[in-house]
Design an enzyme around this catalytic site. Structure first.
Site, PDB file in Angstrom:
ATOM      1  N   CYS A   1       0.588  -1.376  -0.379  1.00 51.83           N
ATOM      2  CA  CYS A   1       0.023   0.268  -0.262  1.00 51.83           C
ATOM      3  C   CYS A   1       1.112   1.352  -0.176  1.00 51.83           C
ATOM      4  O   CYS A   1       0.605   2.364  -0.004  1.00 51.83           O
ATOM      5  CB  CYS A   1      -1.250   0.209   1.218  1.00 51.83           C
ATOM      6  SG  CYS A   1      -2.387  -1.519   1.554  1.00 51.83           S
TER       7      CYS A   1
ATOM      8  N   HIS B   1      -2.685   7.895   1.816  1.00 50.79           N
ATOM      9  CA  HIS B   1      -3.775   6.192   1.391  1.00 50.79           C
ATOM     10  C   HIS B   1      -4.948   5.857   1.885  1.00 50.79           C
ATOM     11  O   HIS B   1      -5.060   6.187   2.861  1.00 50.79           O
ATOM     12  CB  HIS B   1      -2.308   4.853   1.567  1.00 50.79           C
ATOM     13  CG  HIS B   1      -3.058   4.055   1.100  1.00 50.79           C
ATOM     14  ND1 HIS B   1      -3.182   3.479   0.229  1.00 50.79           N
ATOM     15  CD2 HIS B   1      -3.043   2.752   2.924  1.00 50.79           C
ATOM     16  CE1 HIS B   1      -3.657   2.268   0.034  1.00 50.79           C
ATOM     17  NE2 HIS B   1      -3.694   1.894   1.904  1.00 50.79           N
TER      18      HIS B   1
ATOM     19  N   ASN C   1      -9.850   0.289  -0.486  1.00 49.75           N
ATOM     20  CA  ASN C   1      -8.452   0.176  -0.521  1.00 49.75           C
ATOM     21  C   ASN C   1      -8.383  -0.566  -1.542  1.00 49.75           C
ATOM     22  O   ASN C   1      -8.151  -1.816  -2.357  1.00 49.75           O
ATOM     23  CB  ASN C   1      -7.668  -0.411   1.199  1.00 49.75           C
ATOM     24  CG  ASN C   1      -7.016  -0.476   0.829  1.00 49.75           C
ATOM     25  OD1 ASN C   1      -5.484   0.464  -0.317  1.00 49.75           O
ATOM     26  ND2 ASN C   1      -6.371  -0.973   1.884  1.00 49.75           N
TER      27      ASN C   1
HETATM   28  N1  ACO Z   1     -18.998  -8.142   8.686  1.00 49.37           N
HETATM   29  C1  ACO Z   1     -19.397  -7.937   9.720  1.00 49.37           C
HETATM   30  N2  ACO Z   1     -18.204  -8.619  11.694  1.00 49.37           N
HETATM   31  C2  ACO Z   1     -17.204  -8.427  10.563  1.00 49.37           C
HETATM   32  C3  ACO Z   1     -16.087  -8.090   9.766  1.00 49.37           C
HETATM   33  C4  ACO Z   1     -17.114  -8.013   8.524  1.00 49.37           C
HETATM   34  N3  ACO Z   1     -16.913  -7.138   7.682  1.00 49.37           N
HETATM   35  N4  ACO Z   1     -15.157  -8.777   9.854  1.00 49.37           N
HETATM   36  C5  ACO Z   1     -14.935  -8.496  11.220  1.00 49.37           C
HETATM   37  N5  ACO Z   1     -16.124  -8.194  11.558  1.00 49.37           N
HETATM   38  C6  ACO Z   1     -16.156  -9.270  13.150  1.00 49.37           C
HETATM   39  C7  ACO Z   1     -15.138 -10.110  14.080  1.00 49.37           C
HETATM   40  O1  ACO Z   1     -14.820 -10.955  13.211  1.00 49.37           O
HETATM   41  C8  ACO Z   1     -14.980  -9.604  15.066  1.00 49.37           C
HETATM   42  O2  ACO Z   1     -16.262 -10.541  15.416  1.00 49.37           O
HETATM   43  P1  ACO Z   1     -16.505 -11.090  17.384  1.00 49.37           P
HETATM   44  O3  ACO Z   1     -16.459  -9.939  18.111  1.00 49.37           O
HETATM   45  O4  ACO Z   1     -17.275 -12.061  17.095  1.00 49.37           O
HETATM   46  O5  ACO Z   1     -15.137 -11.440  17.303  1.00 49.37           O
HETATM   47  C9  ACO Z   1     -15.733  -8.253  15.081  1.00 49.37           C
HETATM   48  O6  ACO Z   1     -16.136  -7.692  13.799  1.00 49.37           O
HETATM   49  C10 ACO Z   1     -14.742  -7.135  15.730  1.00 49.37           C
HETATM   50  O7  ACO Z   1     -13.360  -7.565  14.882  1.00 49.37           O
HETATM   51  P2  ACO Z   1     -12.281  -6.560  14.668  1.00 49.37           P
HETATM   52  O8  ACO Z   1     -11.525  -6.941  13.413  1.00 49.37           O
HETATM   53  O9  ACO Z   1     -11.753  -6.619  16.428  1.00 49.37           O
HETATM   54  O10 ACO Z   1     -13.030  -5.203  14.457  1.00 49.37           O
HETATM   55  P3  ACO Z   1     -12.193  -3.757  14.287  1.00 49.37           P
HETATM   56  O11 ACO Z   1     -13.552  -2.753  14.839  1.00 49.37           O
HETATM   57  O12 ACO Z   1     -10.868  -3.759  14.446  1.00 49.37           O
HETATM   58  O13 ACO Z   1     -11.956  -3.277  12.456  1.00 49.37           O
HETATM   59  C11 ACO Z   1     -10.849  -3.507  11.020  1.00 49.37           C
HETATM   60  C12 ACO Z   1     -11.792  -4.529  11.642  1.00 49.37           C
HETATM   61  C13 ACO Z   1     -11.824  -2.505  10.317  1.00 49.37           C
HETATM   62  C14 ACO Z   1     -10.807  -4.852   9.616  1.00 49.37           C
HETATM   63  C15 ACO Z   1      -9.942  -2.795  11.335  1.00 49.37           C
HETATM   64  O14 ACO Z   1      -9.317  -3.389  11.689  1.00 49.37           O
HETATM   65  C16 ACO Z   1      -8.990  -1.886  10.050  1.00 49.37           C
HETATM   66  O15 ACO Z   1      -9.217  -1.511   9.494  1.00 49.37           O
HETATM   67  N6  ACO Z   1      -7.457  -2.584  10.055  1.00 49.37           N
HETATM   68  C17 ACO Z   1      -6.894  -1.710   9.809  1.00 49.37           C
HETATM   69  C18 ACO Z   1      -6.604  -2.582   8.566  1.00 49.37           C
HETATM   70  C19 ACO Z   1      -6.691  -1.945   6.654  1.00 49.37           C
HETATM   71  O16 ACO Z   1      -6.842  -1.109   6.561  1.00 49.37           O
HETATM   72  N7  ACO Z   1      -5.637  -2.695   6.176  1.00 49.37           N
HETATM   73  C20 ACO Z   1      -4.726  -2.511   5.060  1.00 49.37           C
HETATM   74  C21 ACO Z   1      -4.352  -2.566   4.495  1.00 49.37           C
HETATM   75  S1  ACO Z   1      -2.417  -1.654   5.597  1.00 49.37           S
HETATM   76  C22 ACO Z   1      -3.187   0.215   5.441  1.00 49.37           C
HETATM   77  O17 ACO Z   1      -3.868   0.275   4.322  1.00 49.37           O
HETATM   78  C23 ACO Z   1      -2.585   0.444   6.133  1.00 49.37           C
END
Ligand code: ACO
Length: 324
Positions: A115, A251, A281
């Protein structure tokens, strides 16, 4: 010796025709429009058609950038493509794009920084121009992440999309362009965090393409700190203040990351270009896609100071400051 600078000449972007909404994804995996919008800000993403390759997206973006810059493809003597999803393991997607554009001079290669790729590619092009190795560079971010997603994994498949963006840079005499051009760049990598965001396949380790794997909340925690550090460094290296910056082009990963960085650095949210709702993304393509939107809708104008930044798998991160 004449001091040289890389000056912005034009930008273009291309998204595939097929749009997949959050509601469409909810038919495939256990998710909802509400969950995706609340946690990420993403509403839809564009997905490449069968047979539509990273190079096809990159070529379309490059043609628009050349047109916007008023530059003929024959003038290009350097092409750098940032991609983690090349058409083939080799040759470089940049070589394929070079041939498709009819460019028969100079050199072309790919950069792999996931990214952060566009910031890395821009830095390589800037270094080459300043060093006198290129006069007119085409810097492209192009991805087909749809090909490496595990479409049964709701924690990753909702986040990404396909697309490409391209920027044309021209060499200029620093004495005649005033404070225009790329003013500073900053790159960082910390490979200890390899396992937070990776693809579980590759030619040497598995002889396969593999799928994207991510520890989302750990990546999130690193993102705000690393991105902020890169922005502070890029601004300091150019000898300007964060408050001098007209536009921030981040980004486009997640609206909560954009908001977290803006809060941490006291940046007014209306100075931050956010286009991720429309395409998710797109990895290395996301900075030039957002930049293109803001140039075409008239927000980014000649003379504006623009700070680009990114973080991605590696972990890699970086920032680039340019006066347009
Ligand atoms: N739909 C519904 N529920 C979901 C989904 C979905 N698509 N994905 C995860 N969940 C659930 C999980 O299973 C979890 O359930 P549980 O509590 O029963 O176990 C719950 O939602 C919470 O999951 P978390 O992973 O803690 O959710 P979080 O608030 O951290 O959000 C996310 C997840 C959106 C991926 C976040 O962590 C994030 O954006 N991280 C950055 C990742 C990113 O942007 N990566 C891209 C590459 S790096 C970069 O570009 C910077």
């Amino acid at each position: 010796m004449i001091a040289r600078r890389s000056v912005f000449a034009g930008i273009g972007a291309h998204l595939p025709d097929r749009v997949v909404s959050n509601a469409d994804l909810a038919q495939q995996v256990e998710t909802s429009d509400d969950w995706i919008v609340e946690r990420t800000g993403i509403r839809r993403r564009h997905i490449a058609a069968a047979g539509e390759k990273t190079s096809d997206l990159g070529i379309a973006a490059a043609r628009k950038a050349l047109e916007a810059a008023g530059v003929d493809a024959g003038e290009i003597d350097m092409i750098v493509v940032a991609t983690a999803t090349p058409d083939l393991t080799f040759p470089a997607t940049a070589a394929r794009i070079q041939a498709a554009l009819g460019v028969t001079r100079g050199f072309a290669f790919d950069v792999q920084a996931v990214c952060s790729g566009f910031i890395y590619a821009l830095t390589m092009a800037d270094n080459a121009i300043v060093r006198g190795q290129a006069e007119t560079a085409l810097v492209i971010g192009a991805e087909t992440f749809s090909r490496i997603l595990d479409w049964s994994d709701r924690t990753t498949c909702v986040l990404f999309g396909d697309g490409a963006g391209a920027m044309v840079l021209k060499a200029a005499d620093a004495a005649t362009v005033g404070d225009r051009g790329i003013l500073s760049t900053y790159l960082r990598t910390d490979g200890r965090f390899h396992d937070l965001l990776y693809v579980d396949g590759g030619p040497s380790q598995t002889q396969s393409v593999g799928h994207l794997r991510m520890q989302g909340s750990a990546v999130f925690r690193h993102a705000v700190d690393h991105i902020s550090e890169a922005m502070i460094e890029a601004v300091a290296r150019a000898g300007v203040k964060m408050t001098d910056v007209d536009w921030f082009v981040p980004h486009q990963a997640n609206q909560r990351i954009l908001d977290g960085v803006a809060r941490k650095l006291s940046i007014p949210p209306d100075r931050v270009i956010s286009t991720l709702a429309d395409h998710g993304n797109t990895s290395a393509a996301s900075v030039p896609i957002a930049f293109d939107v803001a140039v075409r809708d008239g927000r980014i104008k000649p003379g504006h100071l623009v700070l680009m930044e990114a973080m991605g798998g590696g972990l890699t991160w970086g920032a680039a400051l340019a006066r347009i």
